[in-house]
Design a protein around this motif. Structure first.
Motif, PDB file in Angstrom:
ATOM      1  N   TYR A   1       0.753  -1.065  -0.084  1.00  0.00           N
ATOM      2  CA  TYR A   1       0.032   0.136   0.026  1.00  0.00           C
ATOM      3  C   TYR A   1       0.779   1.195  -0.006  1.00  0.00           C
ATOM      4  O   TYR A   1       0.422   2.273  -0.735  1.00  0.00           O
TER       5      TYR A   1
ATOM      6  N   ALA B   1       2.142   1.774  -3.342  1.00  0.00           N
ATOM      7  CA  ALA B   1       1.276   2.157  -4.404  1.00  0.00           C
ATOM      8  C   ALA B   1       0.846   3.845  -4.047  1.00  0.00           C
ATOM      9  O   ALA B   1       0.716   4.414  -5.305  1.00  0.00           O
ATOM     10  N   ILE B   2       1.006   4.219  -2.890  1.00  0.00           N
ATOM     11  CA  ILE B   2       0.646   5.537  -2.860  1.00  0.00           C
ATOM     12  C   ILE B   2       1.906   6.345  -2.989  1.00  0.00           C
ATOM     13  O   ILE B   2       1.556   7.792  -3.608  1.00  0.00           O
TER      14      ILE B   2
ATOM     15  N   ILE C   1       1.535   6.492  -7.004  1.00  0.00           N
ATOM     16  CA  ILE C   1       0.342   7.475  -7.271  1.00  0.00           C
ATOM     17  C   ILE C   1       0.565   8.994  -6.985  1.00  0.00           C
ATOM     18  O   ILE C   1       0.463   9.947  -7.920  1.00  0.00           O
TER      19      ILE C   1
ATOM     20  N   VAL D   1      -1.724  -3.150  -5.704  1.00  0.00           N
ATOM     21  CA  VAL D   1      -2.867  -2.768  -5.103  1.00  0.00           C
ATOM     22  C   VAL D   1      -3.105  -1.366  -5.992  1.00  0.00           C
ATOM     23  O   VAL D   1      -2.166  -0.706  -6.277  1.00  0.00           O
ATOM     24  N   TRP D   2      -4.457  -0.901  -6.037  1.00  0.00           N
ATOM     25  CA  TRP D   2      -4.830   0.414  -6.439  1.00  0.00           C
ATOM     26  C   TRP D   2      -4.234   0.577  -7.919  1.00  0.00           C
ATOM     27  O   TRP D   2      -3.745   1.659  -8.188  1.00  0.00           O
ATOM     28  N   SER D   3      -4.452  -0.478  -8.731  1.00  0.00           N
ATOM     29  CA  SER D   3      -3.925  -0.311 -10.084  1.00  0.00           C
ATOM     30  C   SER D   3      -4.933  -1.176 -11.049  1.00  0.00           C
ATOM     31  O   SER D   3      -5.465  -2.279 -10.795  1.00  0.00           O
TER      32      SER D   3
ATOM     33  N   ARG E   1      -6.368  -5.160 -10.802  1.00  0.00           N
ATOM     34  CA  ARG E   1      -7.730  -5.545 -11.125  1.00  0.00           C
ATOM     35  C   ARG E   1      -7.645  -6.639 -12.263  1.00  0.00           C
ATOM     36  O   ARG E   1      -8.376  -7.538 -11.923  1.00  0.00           O
TER      37      ARG E   1
ATOM     38  N   ARG F   1      -5.855   1.620   4.099  1.00  0.00           N
ATOM     39  CA  ARG F   1      -6.614   0.589   3.725  1.00  0.00           C
ATOM     40  C   ARG F   1      -7.979   1.572   3.810  1.00  0.00           C
ATOM     41  O   ARG F   1      -8.993   1.289   2.823  1.00  0.00           O
TER      42      ARG F   1
ATOM     43  N   GLY G   1      -8.117   3.687   1.005  1.00  0.00           N
ATOM     44  CA  GLY G   1      -8.703   3.091  -0.293  1.00  0.00           C
ATOM     45  C   GLY G   1     -10.124   2.879  -0.332  1.00  0.00           C
ATOM     46  O   GLY G   1     -10.856   2.840  -1.357  1.00  0.00           O
TER      47      GLY G   1
ATOM     48  N   ALA H   1     -12.995   3.798  -2.789  1.00  0.00           N
ATOM     49  CA  ALA H   1     -13.887   3.061  -3.637  1.00  0.00           C
ATOM     50  C   ALA H   1     -15.275   3.550  -3.449  1.00  0.00           C
ATOM     51  O   ALA H   1     -16.042   3.525  -4.242  1.00  0.00           O
TER      52      ALA H   1
END
Length: 407
Positions: A23, A26-27, A30, A148-150, A154, A362, A365, A369
């Motif tokens: 996480y 990922a941040i 971003i 995550v977050w990508s 997905r 989390r 996120g 969402a």
């Protein structure tokens, strides 16, 4: 001795079994992709003066400098206008794709190429924020920042769901096609001699590793070669994550200790002077308000130094670290508004984000969402009013209303 061996084995297993801080990376991905993308978009009308042929730092001077310091920049391959526009457009595109997490391994490399090419073209156009982006763009190449977050995450979830239903996942055609195209593109400067030395080894090495990763994942997705690749990738990721954290600590500690040596920081008046420089005063009234009271200037000056010097030591206490992290992020947000340095502040906030707790990320996120779900959800249709018919005669029962589709 046995206890020490057990601790060592647990530590080795921890750094090899999984990519830590997924996480956090990922941040960071971003944050820096957003910062660089917004910077390129803001400077789009001025790109020629900053990095293009119309800049005060000419192409010949830049070529002489890169020849001496061996800095990498694809803008040194040609001084043509079309080549510059192509590189700038690719820098924009790679930043946007890295932001959403599409093919993050490839996009992180192209993101690094865009950052290094533009910044090394005009070395006097940057500030502290550009230096941070410069370093983090290199470190992100070695992280697994798309777990995550990508869009990559997905795609992995959809493939896993298809296998759980007993279906064959959709074959990946975009990845191999992108790999082949980039190999052909890389072959041109390699043959022409525009890339040499360590950079040639790095680019071709990363290209070969990406091809090996795809081949092993297709032929033996659960075999020993794939397990070995995962272990190596986790080791590289965790080492890069440690370097990112150490870099952030080094930035703050050096900045704080250098400030201590300055006389203006010692007497508590250092913050007063930039508030009265026209270049750093987009809101003069706000700057005057902050500098009107000596006690406020003194507290901000000493507080800045204390926070920067103490930050690396607070990592040993989670609660103190979280409090000081919130203070420093707030300070950067104030700098963005008061001093007019939004991209420097965004870069520093993105670097600070590597220390955010996983539980908070989390929840963040989850909030994002839910907000995305509300925006994507179609508005509920209101039932149309039913036309009123003639009144039934006396003694006859009235027609019962039917339930509307909304109920």
């Amino acid at each position: 001795m046995n206890r020490f061996a057990v601790c060592v084995s647990r530590a080795v297993a921890r750094v090899t079994d999984a990519a830590l801080g997924k996480y956090q990376t990922a941040i960071v991905r971003i944050g820096f992709a957003t910062t660089w993308l917004l910077f390129l978009l803001r400077e789009l009308p001025h790109r020629q003066e900053l990095y293009g042929p119309d800049g005060p730092w000419s192409w010949d001077l830049a070529r002489q400098l890169t020849a001496n310091n061996h800095a990498f920049s694809v803008l040194m391959w040609s001084d043509g206008q079309m080549w510059f526009e192509t590189v700038y457009a690719l820098a924009l595109l790679s930043s946007a794709l890295l932001l959403v997490g599409w093919r993050t391994r490839t996009m992180s490399l192209l993101f690094m190429v865009g950052v290094l090419s533009l910044q090394n073209r005009s070395v006097f156009m940057g500030d502290g924020g550009d230096n941070v982006i410069h370093l983090m763009a290199i470190y992100l190449v070695f992280t697994r920042c798309g777990q995550v977050w990508s869009l990559d995450a997905r795609r992995v979830r959809r493939s896993a769901a298809a296998r759980a239903r007993g279906e064959e996942p959709r074959p990946d055609r975009a990845g191999p096609a992108l790999w082949v195209v980039l190999g052909l593109v890389l072959a041109v400067p390699s043959v022409a001699g525009w890339i040499s030395g360590a950079w040639l080894v790095v680019f071709w090495g990363l290209w070969a590793v990406q091809g090996l990763w795809w081949y092993v994942g297709r032929r033996a997705p659960h075999g020993e070669p794939r397990i070995l690749l995962d272990v190596v990738a986790n080791l590289v990721h965790n080492a890069a994550l440690l370097v990112i954290m150490a870099e952030a600590c080094l930035i703050y500690s050096t900045a704080g200790w250098y400030k201590i040596q300055g006389s203006r920081w010692q007497d508590g008046t250092a913050v007063y002077y930039p508030l009265h420089i026209d270049y750093f005063s987009p809101w003069p009234a706000l700057s005057d308000l902050l500098s009107a009271h000596g006690a406020t200037v003194l507290l901000i000056t000493y507080g800045t130094v204390a926070a920067q010097v103490a930050f690396p030591f607070t990592l040993f206490n989670r609660r103190v670290k979280n409090v000081l992290l919130a203070v420093m992020m707030t300070e950067h947000a104030v700098i963005a508004v008061v001093l007019g340095l939004p991209f420097f502040s965004l870069a520093m906030i993105a670097a600070d984000a590597v220390f955010l707790p996983t539980s908070f990320l989390r929840r963040l996120g989850g909030w994002a969402a839910r907000a995305r779900g509300r925006l994507a959800r179609p508005a509920a249709r209101l039932p149309l009013p039913r036309p009123r018919g003639p009144r039934p005669p006396a003694g006859e029962p009235a027609e019962q209303p039917q339930a509307s589709p909304a109920t």
